[in-house]
Motif scaffolding. Structure first.
Motif, PDB file in Angstrom:
ATOM      1  N   GLY A  37      -9.633   3.199  16.636  1.00 22.00           N
ATOM      2  CA  GLY A  37     -10.919   3.125  17.319  1.00 22.00           C
ATOM      3  C   GLY A  37     -11.491   1.731  17.215  1.00 22.00           C
ATOM      4  N   GLY A  38     -12.802   1.639  17.257  1.00 23.24           N
ATOM      5  CA  GLY A  38     -13.461   0.346  17.252  1.00 23.24           C
ATOM      6  C   GLY A  38     -13.766  -0.214  15.885  1.00 23.24           C
ATOM      7  N   HIS A  39     -13.637   0.602  14.830  1.00 21.80           N
ATOM      8  CA  HIS A  39     -13.963   0.140  13.476  1.00 21.80           C
ATOM      9  C   HIS A  39     -13.391   1.118  12.453  1.00 21.80           C
ATOM     10  CE1 HIS A  39     -17.062   3.190  14.171  1.00 21.80           C
ATOM     11  NE2 HIS A  39     -17.107   3.316  12.850  1.00 21.80           N
ATOM     12  N   SER A  40     -13.396   0.693  11.215  1.00 21.80           N
ATOM     13  CA  SER A  40     -13.120   1.577  10.080  1.00 21.80           C
ATOM     14  C   SER A  40     -14.375   1.682   9.238  1.00 21.80           C
ATOM     15  CB  SER A  40     -11.990   1.027   9.199  1.00 21.80           C
ATOM     16  OG  SER A  40     -10.745   1.209   9.810  1.00 21.80           O
ATOM     17  N   SER A  41     -14.535   2.829   8.603  1.00 20.31           N
ATOM     18  CA  SER A  41     -15.609   3.040   7.640  1.00 20.31           C
ATOM     19  C   SER A  41     -14.955   3.128   6.271  1.00 20.31           C
ATOM     20  CB  SER A  41     -16.361   4.334   7.949  1.00 20.31           C
ATOM     21  OG  SER A  41     -16.996   4.254   9.208  1.00 20.31           O
ATOM     22  N   VAL A  42     -15.474   2.354   5.306  1.00 14.91           N
ATOM     23  CA  VAL A  42     -14.808   2.197   4.015  1.00 14.91           C
ATOM     24  C   VAL A  42     -15.822   2.341   2.879  1.00 14.91           C
ATOM     25  CG1 VAL A  42     -13.484   0.593   2.567  1.00 14.91           C
ATOM     26  CG2 VAL A  42     -13.125   0.625   5.046  1.00 14.91           C
ATOM     27  N   PHE A  43     -15.420   3.091   1.859  1.00 11.18           N
ATOM     28  CA  PHE A  43     -16.123   3.153   0.586  1.00 11.18           C
ATOM     29  C   PHE A  43     -15.294   2.340  -0.398  1.00 11.18           C
ATOM     30  CE2 PHE A  43     -18.703   7.370   0.320  1.00 11.18           C
ATOM     31  CZ  PHE A  43     -19.902   6.698   0.231  1.00 11.18           C
ATOM     32  N   VAL A  44     -15.901   1.475  -1.170  1.00 11.27           N
ATOM     33  CA  VAL A  44     -15.205   0.707  -2.205  1.00 11.27           C
ATOM     34  C   VAL A  44     -15.466   1.367  -3.555  1.00 11.27           C
ATOM     35  CG1 VAL A  44     -15.006  -1.533  -3.346  1.00 11.27           C
ATOM     36  CG2 VAL A  44     -15.412  -1.415  -0.872  1.00 11.27           C
ATOM     37  N   PHE A  45     -14.389   1.560  -4.318  1.00  9.03           N
ATOM     38  CA  PHE A  45     -14.459   2.173  -5.641  1.00  9.03           C
ATOM     39  C   PHE A  45     -13.738   1.295  -6.667  1.00  9.03           C
ATOM     40  CE2 PHE A  45     -14.695   5.844  -2.783  1.00  9.03           C
ATOM     41  CZ  PHE A  45     -15.702   6.602  -3.361  1.00  9.03           C
ATOM     42  N   PRO A  46     -14.023   1.504  -7.952  1.00  6.62           N
ATOM     43  CA  PRO A  46     -13.180   0.877  -8.972  1.00  6.62           C
ATOM     44  C   PRO A  46     -11.763   1.444  -8.838  1.00  6.62           C
ATOM     45  CG  PRO A  46     -15.187   1.786  -9.948  1.00  6.62           C
ATOM     46  CD  PRO A  46     -15.116   2.275  -8.536  1.00  6.62           C
ATOM     47  N   ARG A  47     -10.777   0.585  -8.800  1.00  6.03           N
ATOM     48  CA  ARG A  47      -9.397   1.037  -8.577  1.00  6.03           C
ATOM     49  C   ARG A  47      -8.909   1.962  -9.680  1.00  6.03           C
ATOM     50  NH1 ARG A  47      -4.740  -3.173  -6.778  1.00  6.03           N
ATOM     51  NH2 ARG A  47      -6.485  -3.874  -5.503  1.00  6.03           N
ATOM     52  N   ASN A  48      -9.349   1.725 -10.912  1.00  2.84           N
ATOM     53  CA  ASN A  48      -8.854   2.547 -12.017  1.00  2.84           C
ATOM     54  C   ASN A  48      -9.435   3.965 -12.014  1.00  2.84           C
ATOM     55  OD1 ASN A  48     -11.452   2.087 -12.908  1.00  2.84           O
ATOM     56  ND2 ASN A  48     -10.857   1.020 -14.782  1.00  2.84           N
ATOM     57  N   ALA A  49     -10.377   4.266 -11.127  1.00  2.00           N
ATOM     58  CA  ALA A  49     -10.954   5.609 -11.026  1.00  2.00           C
ATOM     59  C   ALA A  49     -10.154   6.508 -10.081  1.00  2.00           C
ATOM     60  CB  ALA A  49     -12.397   5.523 -10.562  1.00  2.00           C
ATOM     61  N   LEU A  50      -9.175   5.946  -9.392  1.00  2.00           N
ATOM     62  CA  LEU A  50      -8.388   6.677  -8.403  1.00  2.00           C
ATOM     63  C   LEU A  50      -7.117   7.253  -8.999  1.00  2.00           C
ATOM     64  CD1 LEU A  50      -7.803   7.326  -5.304  1.00  2.00           C
ATOM     65  CD2 LEU A  50      -6.516   5.179  -5.326  1.00  2.00           C
ATOM     66  N   THR A  51      -6.877   8.531  -8.777  1.00  2.00           N
ATOM     67  CA  THR A  51      -5.591   9.155  -9.094  1.00  2.00           C
ATOM     68  C   THR A  51      -5.046   9.757  -7.802  1.00  2.00           C
ATOM     69  OG1 THR A  51      -6.636  11.235  -9.740  1.00  2.00           O
ATOM     70  CG2 THR A  51      -6.150   9.663 -11.496  1.00  2.00           C
ATOM     71  N   VAL A  52      -3.747   9.559  -7.570  1.00  2.00           N
ATOM     72  CA  VAL A  52      -3.107   9.989  -6.331  1.00  2.00           C
ATOM     73  C   VAL A  52      -1.926  10.883  -6.655  1.00  2.00           C
ATOM     74  CG1 VAL A  52      -1.897   9.204  -4.255  1.00  2.00           C
ATOM     75  CG2 VAL A  52      -3.755   7.834  -5.181  1.00  2.00           C
ATOM     76  N   SER A  53      -1.783  11.962  -5.899  1.00  2.00           N
ATOM     77  CA  SER A  53      -0.572  12.782  -5.973  1.00  2.00           C
ATOM     78  C   SER A  53       0.096  12.734  -4.604  1.00  2.00           C
ATOM     79  CB  SER A  53      -0.893  14.222  -6.377  1.00  2.00           C
ATOM     80  OG  SER A  53      -1.703  14.840  -5.409  1.00  2.00           O
ATOM     81  N   GLY A  54       1.407  12.695  -4.611  1.00  2.00           N
ATOM     82  CA  GLY A  54       2.180  12.560  -3.383  1.00  2.00           C
ATOM     83  C   GLY A  54       2.560  11.116  -3.155  1.00  2.00           C
ATOM     84  N   GLU A  55       3.457  10.924  -2.215  1.00  2.00           N
ATOM     85  CA  GLU A  55       3.952   9.577  -1.919  1.00  2.00           C
ATOM     86  C   GLU A  55       3.015   8.861  -0.951  1.00  2.00           C
ATOM     87  OE1 GLU A  55       7.623   7.249   0.324  1.00  2.00           O
ATOM     88  OE2 GLU A  55       7.663   9.435   0.220  1.00  2.00           O
ATOM     89  N   VAL A  56       2.629   7.655  -1.317  1.00  2.00           N
ATOM     90  CA  VAL A  56       1.866   6.782  -0.429  1.00  2.00           C
ATOM     91  C   VAL A  56       2.736   5.573  -0.125  1.00  2.00           C
ATOM     92  CG1 VAL A  56      -0.188   5.338  -0.169  1.00  2.00           C
ATOM     93  CG2 VAL A  56      -0.347   7.512  -1.390  1.00  2.00           C
TER      94      VAL A  56
END
Length: 135
Positions: A37-56
């Motif tokens: 689309g015309g833009h992205s909407s982004v929230f910025v977080f401390p990177r160490n607060a993120l946990t991910v499951s699954g392949e990225v």
């Protein structure tokens, strides 16, 4: 308060145990391509607060300012999950569309507004910066 989200096929899920540092919208070409689309909407977080499951899967890109950033997305359905700036390893930008609940998102600014399209109507009360502003 925590945040959770993931991709549309549910192969990637994430949790964030932190409050956002800031929120913004971006009209740079990469964000237009990421969102379709015309833009992205982004929230910025401390990177160490993120946990991910699954392949990225990640691709590296060079921003208009010359900085390297890594876009993380689901390799199955293609949904954009995050953007990691190499020069700021303590932060991660989460694409708001991947959140399970995005009702708290309030952009503080619109970046690269000079590259926006007339058809991409954004809140006129949000400050628009013609290019990037790193503060």
């Amino acid at each position: 308060m925590g945040f959770s989200g993931g991709c549309s096929c549910r192969a990637v899920r994430y949790n964030i145990d932190a409050e956002p540092v800031r929120g913004f919208q971006c009209q740079c070409r990469d964000c237009q391509m990421d969102s379709g689309g015309g833009h992205s909407s982004v929230f910025v977080f401390p990177r160490n607060a993120l946990t991910v499951s699954g392949e990225v899967r990640e691709i590296a890109r060079t921003s208009d300012r010359g900085a390297t950033k890594r876009k993380g997305f689901c390799p199955i359905c293609g949904v954009a999950i995050y953007n990691k700036p190499d020069e700021k390893p303590e932060f991660i930008g989460i694409y708001v569309g991947s959140l399970d609940d995005a009702t708290t998102f309030r952009p503080a600014a619109i970046f690269y507004a000079a590259r926006g399209y007339a058809w991409d109507f954004l809140d006129p009360d949000v400050p628009k910066l013609p290019e990037w502003h790193a503060s």
